[in-house]
Design an enzyme around this catalytic site. Sequence first.
Site, mmCIF file in Angstrom:
data_model
loop_
_atom_site.group_PDB
_atom_site.id
_atom_site.type_symbol
_atom_site.label_atom_id
_atom_site.label_comp_id
_atom_site.label_asym_id
_atom_site.label_seq_id
_atom_site.Cartn_x
_atom_site.Cartn_y
_atom_site.Cartn_z
ATOM 1 N N HIS A 75 0.836 -1.204 0.000
ATOM 2 C CA HIS A 75 0.000 0.000 0.000
ATOM 3 C C HIS A 75 0.866 1.247 0.000
ATOM 4 O O HIS A 75 1.861 1.327 0.725
ATOM 5 C CB HIS A 75 -0.969 0.007 1.191
ATOM 6 C CG HIS A 75 -0.313 0.024 2.541
ATOM 7 N ND1 HIS A 75 0.007 1.199 3.196
ATOM 8 C CD2 HIS A 75 0.078 -0.970 3.383
ATOM 9 C CE1 HIS A 75 0.562 0.922 4.369
ATOM 10 N NE2 HIS A 75 0.622 -0.390 4.509
ATOM 11 N N ASP A 77 -0.596 4.266 0.582
ATOM 12 C CA ASP A 77 -1.171 5.243 1.510
ATOM 13 C C ASP A 77 -0.494 5.147 2.869
ATOM 14 O O ASP A 77 0.016 4.090 3.264
ATOM 15 C CB ASP A 77 -2.687 5.075 1.636
ATOM 16 C CG ASP A 77 -3.115 3.745 2.247
ATOM 17 O OD1 ASP A 77 -2.513 2.710 1.893
ATOM 18 O OD2 ASP A 77 -4.042 3.742 3.079
ATOM 19 N N ASP A 108 6.363 1.719 6.766
ATOM 20 C CA ASP A 108 5.020 1.180 6.502
ATOM 21 C C ASP A 108 4.352 1.954 5.375
ATOM 22 O O ASP A 108 3.562 2.837 5.607
ATOM 23 C CB ASP A 108 4.199 1.271 7.790
ATOM 24 C CG ASP A 108 2.869 0.555 7.708
ATOM 25 O OD1 ASP A 108 2.679 -0.270 6.787
ATOM 26 O OD2 ASP A 108 2.005 0.829 8.555
ATOM 27 N N GLU A 142 -5.272 1.057 2.611
ATOM 28 C CA GLU A 142 -4.976 0.055 3.634
ATOM 29 C C GLU A 142 -5.053 0.670 5.020
ATOM 30 O O GLU A 142 -5.558 0.050 5.952
ATOM 31 C CB GLU A 142 -3.592 -0.539 3.404
ATOM 32 C CG GLU A 142 -3.341 -1.849 4.155
ATOM 33 C CD GLU A 142 -2.794 -1.662 5.564
ATOM 34 O OE1 GLU A 142 -2.743 -2.645 6.328
ATOM 35 O OE2 GLU A 142 -2.414 -0.530 5.915
ATOM 36 N N GLU A 143 -4.573 1.904 5.144
ATOM 37 C CA GLU A 143 -4.608 2.580 6.436
ATOM 38 C C GLU A 143 -5.993 3.140 6.749
ATOM 39 O O GLU A 143 -6.279 3.509 7.882
ATOM 40 C CB GLU A 143 -3.579 3.719 6.467
ATOM 41 C CG GLU A 143 -2.135 3.288 6.241
ATOM 42 C CD GLU A 143 -1.571 2.475 7.386
ATOM 43 O OE1 GLU A 143 -2.312 2.174 8.337
ATOM 44 O OE2 GLU A 143 -0.376 2.131 7.319
ATOM 45 N N GLU A 171 4.499 -5.925 4.413
ATOM 46 C CA GLU A 171 4.291 -5.290 5.719
ATOM 47 C C GLU A 171 5.568 -5.357 6.558
ATOM 48 O O GLU A 171 6.356 -6.308 6.428
ATOM 49 C CB GLU A 171 3.146 -5.972 6.468
ATOM 50 C CG GLU A 171 1.769 -5.668 5.920
ATOM 51 C CD GLU A 171 1.328 -4.233 6.171
ATOM 52 O OE1 GLU A 171 1.943 -3.551 7.005
ATOM 53 O OE2 GLU A 171 0.366 -3.793 5.517
ATOM 54 N N HIS A 361 4.245 4.513 11.997
ATOM 55 C CA HIS A 361 3.208 5.404 12.531
ATOM 56 C C HIS A 361 3.739 6.356 13.601
ATOM 57 O O HIS A 361 2.950 7.044 14.247
ATOM 58 C CB HIS A 361 2.020 4.608 13.100
ATOM 59 C CG HIS A 361 1.271 3.816 12.084
ATOM 60 N ND1 HIS A 361 -0.038 3.400 12.264
ATOM 61 C CD2 HIS A 361 1.625 3.339 10.861
ATOM 62 C CE1 HIS A 361 -0.442 2.713 11.216
ATOM 63 N NE2 HIS A 361 0.561 2.661 10.343
#
Length: 388
Positions: A75, A77, A108, A142-143, A171, A361
């Site tokens: 992903h 995003d 990520d 995805e997020e 991931e 994150h």
Amino acid sequence: MSDLAHTAVELCRELLRRPSVTPLDAGAQDFLAAKLREAGFATHSVVFSDESTPDIQNLYARAGAGGRHLVFAGHTDVVPPGDSASWRFDPFGGEMEGGLIFGRGAVDMKGAIAAFAAAAMAFVAEGGAQKGSISFLITGDEEGPAINGTDKLLRWAHQRGERFDHCILGEPTNQQALGDMIKIGRRGSLNGTLTVKGVQGHVAYPHRAKNPIPHLMRLLAALTAEPLDQGTELFDASNLEIVSVDVGNPTFNVIPAEARARFNIRFNDIWTPDALAAELRARAEKAGAAAGAASALHFEPCNALAFVTQPDAFTDLVSAAIEQATGRKPKLSTSGGTSDARFIRAYCPVLEFGLVGSTMHAVDERAPVEDISALASIYADILNSYFK
């Protein structure tokens, strides 16, 4: 730095400079698609819509027309960076310092996308597309709610006749060091709400009211008093976690009319959502009957089932590539949260392996340059062995 490593690092930095906070793409997929087309991939930009969510851009790319088919999923995003002033560098600057690349999504998971893209482009340049097919399944959702992302992209690809033999999802699976963990499955996730009705009244006259809070506490105690299970060979024990208790009462002198608790259960492959819901309803009904409480237990629709990809020759191949590059024999794990592997599993066996997730994150999210370089080498080794 090798050509492969240089390509991976520069791709990562360019992707980081696209502020693709869900649901925005900000040019991230367009940039990746252009690079893949230059390398000989056919690319498709696919936008999915849903009346309740923003439109999402997705990318599918493929090189090769036959043979075994390995797909990489990921992903572009990212989550918001928060207060940019708290960052050492611009979170969307792709800056390098001290052997680290900083930026939201470095771990990520733009770093892994860049590493696999570098490996795949080099493989195709050396004639690898004559040995089989390599594809990219990249979402921008995805997020977020994951409604217009991987699930729909897989269905779109399947309707086009695409068939995958195996998948690697990039991931950030590693806990402490690159090479320490492969995810071979995931626990399921089920959300529930427990509501207890009472009778509102003045706290000075409790006999005229019925306080729902003590009843709610007893019911929650009943739900959590006994373990759901003891775990399995490949999964930890299932776990129910209470995440909120609400009565909507801002005052001190009113007994509330209703009390509500929300909870999440991470469950292993012993359970299906229906079986788990039935077990918890039985516990709540037994405790509610004893307490004389009027309660309701509601479960949200579940699209995250527990699953495991049984270790096989593909697992051995990926593990060997990791151990060759890092000197570490990766642990096969089903720990952690959910991922888009929950959708991919319905189409082909899927393993998850990417960077170290310790800063994902977080403020100053960052990835070591040497890890991105090593990951590109691992992915390249996987491709060479897979299509041997």
